[in-house]
Motif scaffolding. Sequence first.
Motif, PDB file in Angstrom:
ATOM      1  N   ALA A 445     -43.263  -1.627  14.953  1.00 29.71           N
ATOM      2  CA  ALA A 445     -42.513  -1.009  13.851  1.00 29.71           C
ATOM      3  C   ALA A 445     -41.363  -1.909  13.403  1.00 29.71           C
ATOM      4  N   LEU A 448     -42.615  -4.893  11.321  1.00 31.05           N
ATOM      5  CA  LEU A 448     -42.882  -4.550   9.923  1.00 31.05           C
ATOM      6  C   LEU A 448     -41.589  -4.505   9.112  1.00 31.05           C
ATOM      7  N   ALA A 449     -40.550  -3.908   9.697  1.00 37.51           N
ATOM      8  CA  ALA A 449     -39.262  -3.837   9.001  1.00 37.51           C
ATOM      9  C   ALA A 449     -38.705  -5.224   8.732  1.00 37.51           C
ATOM     10  N   LEU A 469     -41.021   1.645   2.840  1.00 38.78           N
ATOM     11  CA  LEU A 469     -42.098   1.270   3.756  1.00 38.78           C
ATOM     12  C   LEU A 469     -42.718   2.485   4.423  1.00 38.78           C
ATOM     13  N   ASN A 470     -42.364   3.686   3.982  1.00 34.42           N
ATOM     14  CA  ASN A 470     -42.844   4.868   4.692  1.00 34.42           C
ATOM     15  C   ASN A 470     -44.361   4.960   4.690  1.00 34.42           C
ATOM     16  N   THR A 473     -46.095   2.091   6.958  1.00 37.39           N
ATOM     17  CA  THR A 473     -45.870   2.288   8.390  1.00 37.39           C
ATOM     18  C   THR A 473     -46.741   3.411   8.947  1.00 37.39           C
ATOM     19  N   GLU A 474     -46.816   4.545   8.223  1.00 35.35           N
ATOM     20  CA  GLU A 474     -47.656   5.634   8.714  1.00 35.35           C
ATOM     21  C   GLU A 474     -49.137   5.292   8.593  1.00 35.35           C
ATOM     22  N   PHE A 491     -42.918   6.252  14.518  1.00 40.33           N
ATOM     23  CA  PHE A 491     -43.193   4.877  14.100  1.00 40.33           C
ATOM     24  C   PHE A 491     -42.749   4.665  12.654  1.00 40.33           C
ATOM     25  N   LYS A 492     -43.073   5.633  11.795  1.00 43.77           N
ATOM     26  CA  LYS A 492     -42.666   5.528  10.395  1.00 43.77           C
ATOM     27  C   LYS A 492     -41.145   5.453  10.277  1.00 43.77           C
ATOM     28  N   GLY A 495     -39.799   2.002  11.605  1.00 43.75           N
ATOM     29  CA  GLY A 495     -40.110   0.875  10.734  1.00 43.75           C
ATOM     30  C   GLY A 495     -39.462   0.984   9.367  1.00 43.75           C
ATOM     31  N   TYR A 496     -39.551   2.172   8.786  1.00 48.62           N
ATOM     32  CA  TYR A 496     -39.044   2.391   7.429  1.00 48.62           C
ATOM     33  C   TYR A 496     -37.524   2.418   7.385  1.00 48.62           C
TER      34      TYR A 496
END
Length: 747
Positions: A445, A448-449, A469-470, A473-474, A491-492, A495-496
Amino acid sequence: MTSHKEEYLADKLEDEKVDAERASLTLEEEENSPIPEVAAIVSNKDEPNLPVMTFRYWVMGILFACLLSFFNQFFWFRTHPMTLSTLVIQLISYPFGRFMARVLPEGPLNPGPFNIKEHVLVALTANCAGGIAYAVDITVIQKVFYEQDFGFLANFFLILTTQTLGFGMAGVLRRYLVYPAAMIWPANLVQVAMFNTLHKEEELLPGQWSRFKFFCVATLCMFIYQWIPGFFFPVLSSIAWVCWIDPKNPVLSQVGGAQGLGVGAISLNWNNIVSYLGSPLVVPWWAQVNIALGFFLIAWVMVPIAYYTNLWDAQRFPILTAELFRTDGDTYDVDNVLRDGTLYKEGYANEGPLRIATFFALTYGIGFAGLSSMITHTWLYHRHKLVAQWKQSRTQSEDIHHKLMQAYPEVPDWWYAALFVGMTAISVFTCEYYGYMPWWAVFLAILLAVIFALPVGLIQALTNQQPGLNIITEYVIGYILPGEPIPNVTFKTLGYISMTQAMLFTSDLKLGHYMKVPPRAMFWAQLMGTTIAGLINLITANWLLNTQPDICTKKSKEFKCHFANTFYSASVIWGVIAPNLMFGPTSIYNAINYFFLIGFVLPIPFYFIKRAYPNSWLDFVHIPVLLAATGMMPPAKAYHYTNWLALGFAFQFFARRYHSEWHLRFTYVLSAAFDSGVAFMGLLSFFVFGIRGVSFPAWWGNPDQDICRLDSYPLMQPKGGLPDPWGASIQDKYVFSKPYVPPAPHE
């Protein structure tokens, strides 16, 4: 060997050279920012000796961080949510600071007049406390929908880590998003103008109002007015006159109703207009044009075509909703497909595939396109700038403001690194020990961010709009851990929100950069504001969840929690059912995946057309902003957008062009005043009436039922003859497939 005297003289000359260099940073009058908007608003002078982290700052910073985080978390749960702008704190703290400077004894507690840098630091702290901790959503859906509770400490650790991880990223991003002059961050110019206005003696003509007097009067007027649409006369919140022409006609209700496509729907409630998109008075007009174009193409062209051609059985479901359905149009019973918090395959076989409104499905596709277009757009338009800045980041200053900031010690990189590593470690412990998700998912996560932080920052620094990024990420974790709703939303969130917080911190660093606030003072102010806000957010959420009956359900009138319900729906779509079943090869929504490719390709032709036709209207087309236009729908409704855009046109185009002097003096003050008046009215009405269950008596301006709620129900229900809310029969020309349900009470 040199003598001690020679060494002393050499050191003295070096010290004098450094002093001369710092003194020269006061700058010749003609040197300024190369950006006209910045040069017109941001001062090219500095006073390095002004005290900053004073006793007055600590009192106001802590007090206003607590108040703002409480207010915004409280209103987040409300049926009609709103966000109290930091501009409000910026305005209120000014007379408060001057009052403290007047009454406190002179000395360490009161080192002279209340100065602009103290004021900026208070606002920076409030900025970090003004947002809602996204991880609170996890706590809410666990308690309300999944009947889980990991405890206060687990909740707080999750909030703390997700809110502060982005701070470490901001330490790297500052070289690319803070130091360069081209990264203007338009929203900050609003605050800079307000600071300069408050701390600069205004030269007023006879009878002319000061900005502070204007703010006080406008706040009082909005406070008084808001009782009309907010309590006595709620119909003014959504005047759906198109639907009123024939309320019995479902198509008119869908097209013109406030809960549908909102064509012609008018809102005279400031709270409704700014609920989801923020104030239209502070967004640049060119960005609003992109949002308008995206909204019209998606909501008023694509969606009606999809719905009335019955794409994906669209007419079995409401035209605009985040609710979940079975294939026959009945409500999807998530409990039937869950066992111990994970997908129960036999239950899923009995309940059948999950269906969502076609509008909801399309917004996911548009989100996919927006994400991929952001990558292409960043490469096409900003790659040369990024390479140049990479080379110059440690050796060259870009403009006067960066030169002036050399007078202050910079925050060491290891401070940001230590914070990033420490919060990562706490996040790994929290997620693994309490069972939010596996440890490796934390690192994925965060990765990705980190990847998307820079391109997202470039877009926000230039346009004041932030792609999220929601969805991605999901999507990613949904494939890796299918059938797991809580790991999916965790996780969302990690990361988001890590990326989103990185943008917030970076934006605040740019504000401090403009106002010449010492970087180390900004570091501690931001960290304090974020920590206080996370704690207050969680305490407020727990208080409401424990004291308000039926909170976040349809039974509650005051606390329907639209954001939490959309968050819950997403947890089912991406977590319980998961992308493979929801958008995989066997799903009717499989075509949604092609939007990734569409978004990736779409900026390319516009880039080459702009190069072929420079200095045309095409210069204002920004594909990622356009595609992100409907990112708040649902829970936002179409009429929120149309009224928001109408006010944006009135102030950011008409007033700015034809009444520029008034616009520069009062537009941003008016926005903050309206936010303040609505917030004070909302809190007072809740603690006087709402907490006692008292509501205004029903009358035609406050009906028990909204006559235009048919827009929330599908066209396909059992055919003909069933009574509607007005005692008549729905006309036979509409074909229905399930029993008619009366409209819910007016929201």
